[in-house]
Scaffold this active site. Sequence first.
Site, PDB file in Angstrom:
ATOM      1  N   ARG A 148       0.880  -1.146  -0.024  1.00 24.26           N
ATOM      2  CA  ARG A 148      -0.104   0.063  -0.377  1.00 24.26           C
ATOM      3  C   ARG A 148       0.851   1.213  -0.013  1.00 24.26           C
ATOM      4  O   ARG A 148       1.776   1.245   0.699  1.00 24.26           O
ATOM      5  CB  ARG A 148      -0.914  -0.059   1.285  1.00 24.26           C
ATOM      6  CG  ARG A 148      -1.989  -0.830   1.144  1.00 24.26           C
ATOM      7  CD  ARG A 148      -3.011  -0.742   0.255  1.00 24.26           C
ATOM      8  NE  ARG A 148      -3.976  -1.693  -0.118  1.00 24.26           N
ATOM      9  CZ  ARG A 148      -4.196  -2.486  -0.979  1.00 24.26           C
ATOM     10  NH1 ARG A 148      -3.069  -2.758  -1.677  1.00 24.26           N
ATOM     11  NH2 ARG A 148      -5.047  -3.403  -1.135  1.00 24.26           N
ATOM     12  N   HIS A 194       0.619  -0.375 -10.358  1.00 19.84           N
ATOM     13  CA  HIS A 194      -0.263  -1.204  -9.361  1.00 19.84           C
ATOM     14  C   HIS A 194      -0.852  -2.693 -10.189  1.00 19.84           C
ATOM     15  O   HIS A 194      -1.939  -2.775 -10.425  1.00 19.84           O
ATOM     16  CB  HIS A 194      -1.435  -0.123  -9.010  1.00 19.84           C
ATOM     17  CG  HIS A 194      -2.203  -0.855  -7.922  1.00 19.84           C
ATOM     18  ND1 HIS A 194      -2.944  -0.031  -6.875  1.00 19.84           N
ATOM     19  CD2 HIS A 194      -2.251  -2.362  -7.372  1.00 19.84           C
ATOM     20  CE1 HIS A 194      -3.481  -0.976  -5.947  1.00 19.84           C
ATOM     21  NE2 HIS A 194      -3.049  -2.096  -6.073  1.00 19.84           N
TER      22      HIS A 194
END
Length: 310
Positions: free
Chosen positions: A225, A273
Amino acid sequence: MVLNVLFAARDGLWPDYEAHLPAAFAKAGLDVNLQRDHAPEDVDYIIFAPHDGLTDFTPFTRAKAVLSLWAGVESIIVNETLTQPLTRMVNPGLTRGMVEWVTGHVLRHHLGMDRQILNQDGTWTPVVPPLAEDRKVTVLGLGALGAACATALTGLGFDVTGWSRSRKAIDGAQCLSGDAGMDDALRGAEIVVLLLPDTAATENALNTKSLALLAKGAFVVNPGRGPLIDDDALLAALDSGQVAHATLDVFRVEPLPAEHPFWAHPSVTVTPHIAAETRPKTAAIEIAANIARSERGEAMLHLVDRNTGY
């Protein structure tokens, strides 16, 4: 009994899931009416990924659970209208994808592959890396993804230390836990892999103080994250040489703004991502199996604890 299942995610995901979910439901022995536009009061289960359409869960008075398509649910649990049980996505495809991405980039930094790829000027400069057993790798976060990555890295022979909030055990790895344990896990680490959840307790886990614990010239790999890292502290560590390179797949703002200094920094690799994308084929099997558990009166797997945030 026919179950009404609502698919509530962005438009681009629907064709792939429409192709896989019906077969998965049938294999699980479920009779399902899968739609994108059920009347809220008729919905039994919601398959969900955040998008502009569904933001208010209040009308779904019959819904037994919301099944997230994502492993991370920090952007979902803050929705105060979501009172139904929430499950997060854990499935073999997602796990394998993460393991492949992490081991690939750990090996890249361990072997010094960037130096060999970029050094094509005719200069013969053999630099032999240590064996994996002499490379200290720390994995922060030993949930399903972190544990799988730690296991894969120990299988390759790395000297692996893992850290998690609660005590875990992984064959071949040293596993630490608790607040003091994180410092011990980071001290002297040559490669750090971040796979912690995004919570108030984990924000800026890598900061000026913790980065100073790493071995000089360490590598940072973050597929977890964005908020796990203090961006300014990492940039300072890169500029000083405390960190040799950072490979980052997740960011505080996504897509990463074009003006962000990570893009231009010579010691940062940005990936968009992609480390652990949910694969519709394997995700469909997981969703169907979890709904089947619920219908049999069994506890659903991967239920989110609102207090811990995962």
